[in-house]
Design a protein around this motif. Structure first.
Motif, PDB file in Angstrom:
ATOM      1  N   TYR A 196       1.187  11.339   1.568  1.00  0.00           N
ATOM      2  CA  TYR A 196       2.377  11.006   0.773  1.00  0.00           C
ATOM      3  C   TYR A 196       3.437  10.306   1.618  1.00  0.00           C
ATOM      4  CZ  TYR A 196       0.660  13.790  -3.161  1.00  0.00           C
ATOM      5  OH  TYR A 196      -0.062  14.274  -4.209  1.00  0.00           O
ATOM      6  N   LEU A 197       3.621  10.768   2.845  1.00  0.00           N
ATOM      7  CA  LEU A 197       4.597  10.152   3.731  1.00  0.00           C
ATOM      8  C   LEU A 197       4.220   8.703   4.035  1.00  0.00           C
ATOM      9  CD1 LEU A 197       7.146  10.706   5.418  1.00  0.00           C
ATOM     10  CD2 LEU A 197       5.646  11.403   7.285  1.00  0.00           C
ATOM     11  N   MET A 198       2.937   8.457   4.293  1.00  0.00           N
ATOM     12  CA  MET A 198       2.474   7.104   4.561  1.00  0.00           C
ATOM     13  C   MET A 198       2.717   6.198   3.355  1.00  0.00           C
ATOM     14  SD  MET A 198      -1.357   5.646   5.248  1.00  0.00           S
ATOM     15  CE  MET A 198      -1.777   6.033   3.572  1.00  0.00           C
ATOM     16  N   ILE A 199       2.424   6.681   2.169  1.00  0.00           N
ATOM     17  CA  ILE A 199       2.632   5.887   0.953  1.00  0.00           C
ATOM     18  C   ILE A 199       4.112   5.583   0.759  1.00  0.00           C
ATOM     19  CG2 ILE A 199       2.490   5.927  -1.562  1.00  0.00           C
ATOM     20  CD1 ILE A 199      -0.134   7.562  -1.204  1.00  0.00           C
ATOM     21  N   VAL A 200       4.965   6.586   0.916  1.00  0.00           N
ATOM     22  CA  VAL A 200       6.405   6.387   0.738  1.00  0.00           C
ATOM     23  C   VAL A 200       6.942   5.393   1.760  1.00  0.00           C
ATOM     24  CG1 VAL A 200       8.652   7.535   0.950  1.00  0.00           C
ATOM     25  CG2 VAL A 200       6.839   8.582  -0.401  1.00  0.00           C
ATOM     26  N   ILE A 201       6.529   5.523   3.013  1.00  0.00           N
ATOM     27  CA  ILE A 201       6.986   4.589   4.045  1.00  0.00           C
ATOM     28  C   ILE A 201       6.553   3.168   3.712  1.00  0.00           C
ATOM     29  CG2 ILE A 201       6.669   3.902   6.464  1.00  0.00           C
ATOM     30  CD1 ILE A 201       6.647   6.917   7.142  1.00  0.00           C
ATOM     31  N   HIS A 202       5.330   2.987   3.251  1.00  0.00           N
ATOM     32  CA  HIS A 202       4.859   1.644   2.900  1.00  0.00           C
ATOM     33  C   HIS A 202       5.604   1.078   1.692  1.00  0.00           C
ATOM     34  CE1 HIS A 202       1.452   2.204   5.671  1.00  0.00           C
ATOM     35  NE2 HIS A 202       1.389   0.881   5.655  1.00  0.00           N
ATOM     36  N   VAL A 203       5.990   1.925   0.754  1.00  0.00           N
ATOM     37  CA  VAL A 203       6.718   1.445  -0.424  1.00  0.00           C
ATOM     38  C   VAL A 203       8.161   1.092  -0.061  1.00  0.00           C
ATOM     39  CG1 VAL A 203       7.646   2.162  -2.661  1.00  0.00           C
ATOM     40  CG2 VAL A 203       5.254   2.608  -2.116  1.00  0.00           C
ATOM     41  N   ILE A 204       8.811   1.961   0.711  1.00  0.00           N
ATOM     42  CA  ILE A 204      10.213   1.738   1.063  1.00  0.00           C
ATOM     43  C   ILE A 204      10.354   0.600   2.085  1.00  0.00           C
ATOM     44  CG2 ILE A 204      12.208   2.771   2.221  1.00  0.00           C
ATOM     45  CD1 ILE A 204      11.400   5.434   0.949  1.00  0.00           C
ATOM     46  N   TRP A 205       9.502   0.604   3.090  1.00  0.00           N
ATOM     47  CA  TRP A 205       9.568  -0.389   4.170  1.00  0.00           C
ATOM     48  C   TRP A 205       8.574  -1.510   3.851  1.00  0.00           C
ATOM     49  CZ3 TRP A 205       8.117   0.936   9.921  1.00  0.00           C
ATOM     50  CH2 TRP A 205       8.540  -0.095  10.756  1.00  0.00           C
ATOM     51  N   TYR A 206       8.961  -2.381   2.933  1.00  0.00           N
ATOM     52  CA  TYR A 206       8.042  -3.383   2.398  1.00  0.00           C
ATOM     53  C   TYR A 206       7.646  -4.448   3.408  1.00  0.00           C
ATOM     54  CZ  TYR A 206      12.411  -5.961   1.805  1.00  0.00           C
ATOM     55  OH  TYR A 206      13.607  -6.572   2.014  1.00  0.00           O
ATOM     56  N   ASP A 207       8.425  -4.679   4.457  1.00  0.00           N
ATOM     57  CA  ASP A 207       8.046  -5.658   5.475  1.00  0.00           C
ATOM     58  C   ASP A 207       7.625  -4.972   6.772  1.00  0.00           C
ATOM     59  OD1 ASP A 207      10.550  -4.730   6.109  1.00  0.00           O
ATOM     60  OD2 ASP A 207      11.341  -6.675   6.731  1.00  0.00           O
ATOM     61  N   ILE A 208       6.866  -3.887   6.620  1.00  0.00           N
ATOM     62  CA  ILE A 208       6.385  -3.099   7.760  1.00  0.00           C
ATOM     63  C   ILE A 208       5.485  -3.967   8.637  1.00  0.00           C
ATOM     64  CG2 ILE A 208       4.398  -2.180   6.502  1.00  0.00           C
ATOM     65  CD1 ILE A 208       4.869   0.492   7.940  1.00  0.00           C
ATOM     66  N   SER A 209       5.589  -3.792   9.931  1.00  0.00           N
ATOM     67  CA  SER A 209       4.740  -4.575  10.839  1.00  0.00           C
ATOM     68  C   SER A 209       3.295  -4.101  10.725  1.00  0.00           C
ATOM     69  CB  SER A 209       5.229  -4.419  12.283  1.00  0.00           C
ATOM     70  OG  SER A 209       5.018  -3.101  12.732  1.00  0.00           O
ATOM     71  N   ASN A 210       2.401  -4.987  11.074  1.00  0.00           N
ATOM     72  CA  ASN A 210       0.974  -4.638  11.013  1.00  0.00           C
ATOM     73  C   ASN A 210       0.644  -3.480  11.954  1.00  0.00           C
ATOM     74  OD1 ASN A 210       0.351  -6.527   9.084  1.00  0.00           O
ATOM     75  ND2 ASN A 210      -0.222  -8.096  10.563  1.00  0.00           N
ATOM     76  N   THR A 211       1.291  -3.468  13.108  1.00  0.00           N
ATOM     77  CA  THR A 211       1.039  -2.406  14.083  1.00  0.00           C
ATOM     78  C   THR A 211       1.478  -1.050  13.543  1.00  0.00           C
ATOM     79  OG1 THR A 211       1.384  -3.996  15.869  1.00  0.00           O
ATOM     80  CG2 THR A 211       1.480  -1.668  16.448  1.00  0.00           C
TER      81      THR A 211
END
Length: 64
Positions: A16-31
């Protein structure tokens, strides 16, 4: 019915944390994305192994 173990709960929280971070931080780096996904996959595999061991022991006890 046996309840969930700690590793299953940690896996769910990480997922759930990974999903939320990916949704909120839409320009997350590939790393950062790769690290989050890899951490989640490792915990899932760890949990799968521990649950498999638990269920194999349960099945062996039922047969005796």
């Amino acid at each position: 019915v046996k309840g969930a173990d700690w590793h299953g709960k940690v896996t769910t929280i990480l997922l759930y944390l990974m999903i939320v971070i990916h949704v909120i931080w839409y320009d997350i780096s590939n790393t950062a994305s790769f690290i989050l996904v890899a951490l989640c996959v490792c915990m899932m595999l760890f949990s799968f192994i521990l649950y498999s061991i638990r269920h194999i022991h349960t099945l062996k006890k039922r047969r005796c």
